[in-house]
Design an enzyme around this catalytic site. Structure first.
Site, PDB file in Angstrom:
ATOM      1  N   HIS A 135       0.855  -1.183   0.000  1.00  0.00           N
ATOM      2  CA  HIS A 135       0.000   0.000   0.000  1.00  0.00           C
ATOM      3  C   HIS A 135       0.893   1.236   0.000  1.00  0.00           C
ATOM      4  O   HIS A 135       1.549   1.534   0.992  1.00  0.00           O
ATOM      5  CB  HIS A 135      -0.902  -0.051   1.250  1.00  0.00           C
ATOM      6  CG  HIS A 135      -1.967   1.005   1.258  1.00  0.00           C
ATOM      7  ND1 HIS A 135      -2.914   1.080   2.247  1.00  0.00           N
ATOM      8  CD2 HIS A 135      -2.230   2.017   0.398  1.00  0.00           C
ATOM      9  CE1 HIS A 135      -3.715   2.114   1.989  1.00  0.00           C
ATOM     10  NE2 HIS A 135      -3.305   2.695   0.879  1.00  0.00           N
ATOM     11  N   HIS A 177       3.653   0.790   2.988  1.00  0.00           N
ATOM     12  CA  HIS A 177       3.534  -0.216   4.042  1.00  0.00           C
ATOM     13  C   HIS A 177       2.837  -1.431   3.445  1.00  0.00           C
ATOM     14  O   HIS A 177       2.439  -1.420   2.285  1.00  0.00           O
ATOM     15  CB  HIS A 177       2.768   0.331   5.254  1.00  0.00           C
ATOM     16  CG  HIS A 177       1.339   0.669   4.952  1.00  0.00           C
ATOM     17  ND1 HIS A 177       0.952   1.914   4.530  1.00  0.00           N
ATOM     18  CD2 HIS A 177       0.207  -0.075   4.994  1.00  0.00           C
ATOM     19  CE1 HIS A 177      -0.352   1.918   4.328  1.00  0.00           C
ATOM     20  NE2 HIS A 177      -0.830   0.724   4.595  1.00  0.00           N
ATOM     21  N   ASP A 221      -0.158  -4.442   4.091  1.00  0.00           N
ATOM     22  CA  ASP A 221      -1.323  -4.824   4.878  1.00  0.00           C
ATOM     23  C   ASP A 221      -1.501  -6.338   4.819  1.00  0.00           C
ATOM     24  O   ASP A 221      -1.688  -6.905   3.740  1.00  0.00           O
ATOM     25  CB  ASP A 221      -2.566  -4.110   4.342  1.00  0.00           C
ATOM     26  CG  ASP A 221      -2.492  -2.598   4.551  1.00  0.00           C
ATOM     27  OD1 ASP A 221      -2.215  -2.181   5.690  1.00  0.00           O
ATOM     28  OD2 ASP A 221      -2.676  -1.839   3.572  1.00  0.00           O
ATOM     29  N   LYS A 263      18.738   3.525 -17.420  1.00  0.00           N
ATOM     30  CA  LYS A 263      20.133   3.640 -17.022  1.00  0.00           C
ATOM     31  C   LYS A 263      20.227   4.738 -15.967  1.00  0.00           C
ATOM     32  O   LYS A 263      19.860   5.870 -16.223  1.00  0.00           O
ATOM     33  CB  LYS A 263      21.005   4.006 -18.221  1.00  0.00           C
ATOM     34  CG  LYS A 263      22.466   4.040 -17.861  1.00  0.00           C
ATOM     35  CD  LYS A 263      23.333   4.453 -19.042  1.00  0.00           C
ATOM     36  CE  LYS A 263      24.800   4.375 -18.644  1.00  0.00           C
ATOM     37  NZ  LYS A 263      25.106   5.031 -17.371  1.00  0.00           N
ATOM     38  N   ASP A 314      21.945   7.370 -13.250  1.00  0.00           N
ATOM     39  CA  ASP A 314      23.088   8.278 -13.208  1.00  0.00           C
ATOM     40  C   ASP A 314      23.521   8.415 -11.748  1.00  0.00           C
ATOM     41  O   ASP A 314      23.282   9.425 -11.104  1.00  0.00           O
ATOM     42  CB  ASP A 314      22.655   9.626 -13.797  1.00  0.00           C
ATOM     43  CG  ASP A 314      23.843  10.481 -14.203  1.00  0.00           C
ATOM     44  OD1 ASP A 314      24.976   9.963 -14.192  1.00  0.00           O
ATOM     45  OD2 ASP A 314      23.639  11.655 -14.516  1.00  0.00           O
ATOM     46  N   GLU A 368      19.373   9.666 -18.576  1.00  0.00           N
ATOM     47  CA  GLU A 368      20.664   9.520 -19.229  1.00  0.00           C
ATOM     48  C   GLU A 368      20.597   8.518 -20.374  1.00  0.00           C
ATOM     49  O   GLU A 368      21.312   8.630 -21.356  1.00  0.00           O
ATOM     50  CB  GLU A 368      21.712   9.081 -18.207  1.00  0.00           C
ATOM     51  CG  GLU A 368      23.134   9.253 -18.700  1.00  0.00           C
ATOM     52  CD  GLU A 368      24.141   8.485 -17.865  1.00  0.00           C
ATOM     53  OE1 GLU A 368      23.810   8.084 -16.736  1.00  0.00           O
ATOM     54  OE2 GLU A 368      25.252   8.276 -18.359  1.00  0.00           O
TER      55      GLU A 368
HETATM   56 MN    MN Z   1      -2.994   0.190   4.335  1.00  0.00          MN
END
Ligand code: MN
Length: 491
Positions: A37, A43, A45, A197, A199, A343
């Site tokens: 989430h 985080h 759940d 790519k 940098d 880049e």
């Molecule tokens: Mn949540």
């Protein structure tokens, strides 16, 4: 069980999340889901099917891992069973606004009456997911409201189907990062995957079974102390031992990595300065390859498989990210990258093993010309400029240092001062160049020890840079590794 709290917090006319159905309950083995989430903070759940609803915990660092066997899990309101399949974007301003993705799912086993166990505040479960397999306990922290701990009890079950990948070997102490050749032009190929790519600075990480962490740059120097953001490294892997390849970057407001921004981080040694800089310019570590896992050397496996295994054991979080890749379609991806001001991109052959050298299985496509050069001299300043005028740059051809042009722009006042102080002790009488240049201003010659990152428009026919701009110093590259990046065609 009641879903009234779940319903009370949500406006179902606005959020795409499921509205609870009136008939609840399911037969058979209980299911679980772990949703990533991306709300205010990333985080995870955890939701367990139980008593006709999903018992739910928000886990800031996902489930416990072998190196962090206890993690926080904050119990939240029960969710409806339909949430097992939910993925989507919860609109801004709504409860839990942000992107929800299913990170893992499967079934779980438990030992006794689970609802009774939950009431008592101690629940033991065996998660049988695609990523997470293992026995955990959820333990309510008495007097701490909704706070629980999720504890990893047994690691035996973790990654059982990955146990035979690669070949048995001791963990390497040192890896020479695989490098790419320059490709002439963008191409489409089903044999390649394509990635951005970056940098920044290449970084190979070694997480030992004892919890030790080493992060090494291209020239093998230890870097972990510079990046306190990565102190949590071991928290983010469902593994005991791991060697990972990736790139540490600092990004601008648009999320584009900029070598210049990283300059404020990569040269610091003072602990307090490092802490302050980490707040001002936090880094991201993009991981893109897995070389070693739990006693097994994976470098002989095809890239495709190494990436699949990496995704199985890695828990992305704030500072540790997984590099996105696209399959085929390199031309369109290159154009998109150029428009974003990146880049360039890098093409990697799906079937290729990891080789500790420069290889044609990795091909970079540059939207901006940029590479590292040896600083082998400087010119005296002209006009009101102080300290020095331009740096005299070289590249190695075999054992010879060959002049590659001079760069006189891109220096802040601070850079003029810092570089000058670094160059003075390196001054020598005779040039290190094979054929020394004869600049308009008097030249001072240096021992070829410093390495500069320089952006430029193109090479002239006689092998000199056009419109070069100084970007910073590289302490992660050895001077003798500075060679002209040659164009090689794919395939
Ligand atoms: Mn949540």
């Amino acid at each position: 069980m009641s879903l009234s709290e779940y319903e009370r917090r949500r406006r179902f006319a606005v959020t795409p999340e499921p509205r609870p159905k009136k008939i609840l309950g399911a037969a058979g083995t209980p299911r679980f889901v772990i949703q990533k989430h991306d709300a205010t903070h990333i985080h995870y759940d955890l939701r367990l099917e139980m008593g006709g609803v999903l018992k739910s915990w928000a886990c800031p660092k996902c489930v416990a891992t072998p190196h962090y066997r206890k993690k926080l899990a904050v119990q939240v309101e029960d969710h409806p069973l339909e949430y097992l399949d939910f993925e989507g974007e919860i609109p801004e301003g709504e409860y839990g606004a942000g992107k929800v993705e299913i990170w893992d799912r499967g079934t779980y086993e438990t030992f006794a009456d689970p609802l009774g166990a939950l009431d008592k505040g101690v629940l033991t479960i065996v998660l049988m997911g695609e990523r997470v397999r293992g026995e955990f306990s959820l333990i309510h922290m008495k007097g701490k409201g909704n706070s629980w701990l999720i504890i990893l009890n047994k690691t035996e079950l973790l990654n059982p189907d990955l146990a035979d990948e690669g070949r048995a070997a001791p963990m390497p102490a040192r890896i020479t990062p695989m490098q790419s050749f320059l490709a002439a032009e963008p191409f489409d190929s089903p044999e390649f995957i394509f990635e951005v790519k970056f940098d920044g600075v290449r970084a190979v990480s070694f997480l030992g079974a004892d919890g030790s962490l080493a992060i090494r740059s291209r020239n093998g120097k230890e870097q972990a102390f510079r990046y306190p953001e990565l102190a949590n490294f071991g928290k983010m892997f469902l593994a005991q031992e791991i060697v990972i390849d990736g790139e540490i970057v600092a990004v601008d407001v648009r999320g584009v990595s900029r070598f210049q921004l990283l300059q404020g981080r990569m040269n610091l040694t003072d602990e307090r300065e490092i802490k302050r800089a980490a707040k001002e310019t936090p880094i991201l570590y993009y991981v893109f390859d897995l070389l070693y896992l739990n006693g097994r050397d994976l470098t002989g496996l095809p890239l495709q498989r190494r990436k699949e295994v990496l995704e199985r054991v890695f828990i992305p979080h704030k500072y540790l990210r997984h590099t996105d890749r696209i399959e085929s379609g390199g031309k369109a991806f290159f154009n998109a990258a150029r428009e974003l001001g990146l880049e360039g991109i890098i093409a990697k052959r799906k079937q290729s093993p990891y080789r500790q050298k420069r290889s044609r299985d990795w091909l970079k496509l540059k939207a901006v010309q940029e590479q590292e050069f040896v600083i082998a001299g400087f010119t005296e300043p002209r006009g009101d400029r102080a300290r020095f005028g331009a740096l005299l740059l070289g590249l190695y051809q075999g054992k010879d240092l060959v002049y590659a042009g001079h760069v006189g722009t891109g220096f802040s006042e601070e850079w003029l001062r810092r570089l000058f102080a670094l160059m003075l002790p390196l001054e020598v009488a005779a040039p290190a160049f094979r054929d020394a240049p004869q600049p308009n201003e008097p030249a001072h010659w240096l021992k070829p020890e410093l390495v500069a990152q320089v952006k430029f428009a193109e090479w002239t026919r006689d092998g000199v840079l056009r419109q070069p701009v100084f970007l910073g110093l590289r302490n992660d590259v050895r001077p003798e590794d500075c060679v002209r990046e040659e164009t090689r065609l794919a395939g």
